[in-house]
Enzyme design. Structure first.
Site, PDB file in Angstrom:
ATOM      1  CG  HIS A 118      -0.395   0.147   2.539  1.00  0.00           C
ATOM      2  ND1 HIS A 118      -0.224   1.369   3.140  1.00  0.00           N
ATOM      3  CD2 HIS A 118       0.052  -0.781   3.433  1.00  0.00           C
ATOM      4  CE1 HIS A 118       0.299   1.185   4.354  1.00  0.00           C
ATOM      5  NE2 HIS A 118       0.494  -0.107   4.548  1.00  0.00           N
ATOM      6  CG  ASP A 135      -2.560   4.182   2.783  1.00  0.00           C
ATOM      7  OD1 ASP A 135      -2.193   3.089   2.309  1.00  0.00           O
ATOM      8  OD2 ASP A 135      -3.216   4.280   3.838  1.00  0.00           O
ATOM      9  CG  ASP A 158       2.973   0.906   7.677  1.00  0.00           C
ATOM     10  OD1 ASP A 158       2.554   0.361   6.647  1.00  0.00           O
ATOM     11  OD2 ASP A 158       2.285   1.044   8.702  1.00  0.00           O
ATOM     12  CD  GLU A 172      -2.849  -1.452   5.683  1.00  0.00           C
ATOM     13  OE1 GLU A 172      -3.010  -2.501   6.323  1.00  0.00           O
ATOM     14  OE2 GLU A 172      -2.331  -0.443   6.211  1.00  0.00           O
ATOM     15  CG  ASP A 194       1.810  -3.267   5.175  1.00  0.00           C
ATOM     16  OD1 ASP A 194       2.697  -2.434   5.464  1.00  0.00           O
ATOM     17  OD2 ASP A 194       0.612  -3.117   5.483  1.00  0.00           O
ATOM     18  CG  HIS A 246       1.023   3.554  12.345  1.00  0.00           C
ATOM     19  ND1 HIS A 246      -0.307   3.210  12.424  1.00  0.00           N
ATOM     20  CD2 HIS A 246       1.443   3.090  11.151  1.00  0.00           C
ATOM     21  CE1 HIS A 246      -0.663   2.563  11.326  1.00  0.00           C
ATOM     22  NE2 HIS A 246       0.386   2.467  10.540  1.00  0.00           N
TER      23      HIS A 246
HETATM   24 ZN   LIG Z   1       1.147  -0.960   6.398  1.00  0.00          ZN
END
Ligand SMILES: [Zn+2]
Length: 445
Positions: free
Chosen positions: A106, A108, A167, A201, A224, A408
């Protein structure tokens, strides 16, 4: 007769040995290009956002860049109106049919932390010292024991004012480099390959507008995951359950006479009954699920209180019990308090373990071992693109490591070496799946 039969076997042995050798060498050629590619992607801010209808401008920009780069490789490429990028590579095998390999990532990045204006810092020959970033963020062996494996190696961090976006720009880098490799080495044998790069995602919507016409693999692998060797073989199933209590207007002082009903009281009681403390996230670990009442919304115009529950579980029976509990509580309270309570269930993602072909893991293990990687299977207490595809389309896939760490977070970092190893795994998957026969696939179903 026996002698004659032996020749093709010997020939096949030498052919596969030379193929493995050639593939390893080919992979090394692409290593140097991966880091610049990764650095260019993370500098395009592409945070997803649940409050927009579908796409953020940053994601659109990222999608355009990726589409233009991928299109130039010359494979049949489709850029959907929802900004999914699909590549459908036809098989180059002669005289036999191999199953379809699917690979996804992904593009994003999470909306939970600022991901625009990323200034990546490359640390070469890492010496083991604590890495101090802006705003007092520190990455060290205490916070990140895995960092100890990075001595003398190359890692990438942000400057501390944003996340890094490894990520899943690491996964995207792996996929694009794989496509480049296949394009520049057309003699490398492969079966049909379906690639998809998805938006959204990190807001749980990467499978929402996925078109099966362009992505329907027999074996699906999502790039991922985290550290070297990691394979997610199971994950939480996730349901969002919204219970809406309808109050009745009137003056509360004359409620007995005018039928006024307070929706807040019913919403509170519902939480108490439907989410007892034993089922809360803080009392859940390992493979145990949970029920979390995480949001209550009062709508003064409609006179409603809506309670948003998050249900998470590995075991489908456990999930059914949680849902049944909410429904029963709603039922008994609506009678006791004389209010209407509507319960709505929204499936968000599903445990991939319920929909993966049994041999998908042995194929991946073989691809990893060939890349010198030891598979480390884990059960993820979260969702993945594979899990979202599983919920929507009923086929699962494994999530493979990419070299991303601390997603994150301001302290997110990338291992260049792990990203390269994951790319080698992807390349080996191409070979492993190409060696399978479609007939074999049917037998194993
Ligand atoms: Zn991810």
């Amino acid at each position: 007769m026996k002698k004659l039969l032996a020749w093709p076997i010997i020939a096949a042995f030498f052919l596969s040995a030379s193929m493995a050798f050639a593939q390893g060498k080919i992979a090394d050629k692409y290593r140097a290009g991966m880091l610049p590619r990764f650095l260019s992607y993370v500098q395009i801010g592409s945070m997803s956002d649940n409050s927009v209808e579908w796409m953020t401008p940053g994601q659109e920009k990222m999608a355009e860049v990726l589409y233009n780069e991928i299109k130039a490789f010359g494979f049949p490429t489709h850029f959907s109106k929802d900004k999914y990028i699909y590549v459908n590579i036809p098989s180059n095998l002669k005289n036999r049919q191999a199953p379809v390999l699917g690979i996804s990532a992904h593009y994003d990045t999470t909306p939970d932390i600022i991901g625009n204006g990323v200034k990546p810092q490359v640390i070469k020959n890492y010496n083991g010292q604590a890495i101090t970033l802006k705003n007092g963020h520190v990455i060290n062996f205490m916070s990140d024991p895995y960092l100890k494996n990075m001595l003398g190696k190359t890692i990438v961090t942000s400057d501390g004012t944003t996340n890094l976006g490894a990520d899943d720009k690491a996964g995207v880098t792996i996929v694009v480099t794989l496509l480049q490799t296949l394009a520049e080495n057309p003699k490398m044998p492969h079966g049909p390959i379906h690639i998809v790069l998805t938006p959204n995602e990190d807001v749980g919507r990467s499978a929402e507008r996925l078109e099966l016409k362009y992505y329907h693999p027999d074996y699906a692998y999502d790039f991922d995951g985290g550290v070297n060797g990691e394979v997610v073989v199971a994950n939480f199933s996730a349901d969002r359950v919204v219970a809406t209590v309808q109050g009745v207007n009137g003056h509360q002082s004359y409620a007995a006479e005018n039928g006024y009903r307070n929706s807040a009281k019913a919403a509170g009681d519902l939480i108490a009954k439907a989410a007892p403390s034993a089922n809360l996230p803080n009392n859940s670990r390992g493979e145990q699920g949970y029920v979390e009442p995480h949001h209550i919304e009062y709508d003064p115009v409609k006179n409603t209180h809506s309670v948003d529950f998050r249900l998470r579980y590995f075991d489908q029976e456990e999930g059914k019990r949680y849902l049944e509990n909410i429904k029963q509580a709603a039922d008994s309270l609506s009678k006791a308090l004389d209010v209407a309570i509507k319960v709505q269930v929204i499936k968000q993602y599903e445990n991939v373990a319920y929909g993966v072909k049994p041999e998908a893991l042995s194929i991946l293990s073989a691809a990893m071992k060939e890349a010198g990687v030891t598979p480390d299977t884990k059960k993820e207490r979260a969702g993945t693109t594979s899990a979202m595809i599983m919920a929507k389309h009923g086929f699962g896939g494994y999530t493979v490591f990419t070299g991303q760490n601390n997603p994150h977070a301001f302290t997110e970092w990338l291992s260049e070496e792990d990203m390269f190893k994951a790319y080698k795994v992807a390349l080996n998957l191409v070979k492993q799946v190409a060696q399978k026969q479609v007939a074999q696939l049917k037998v194993s179903k």
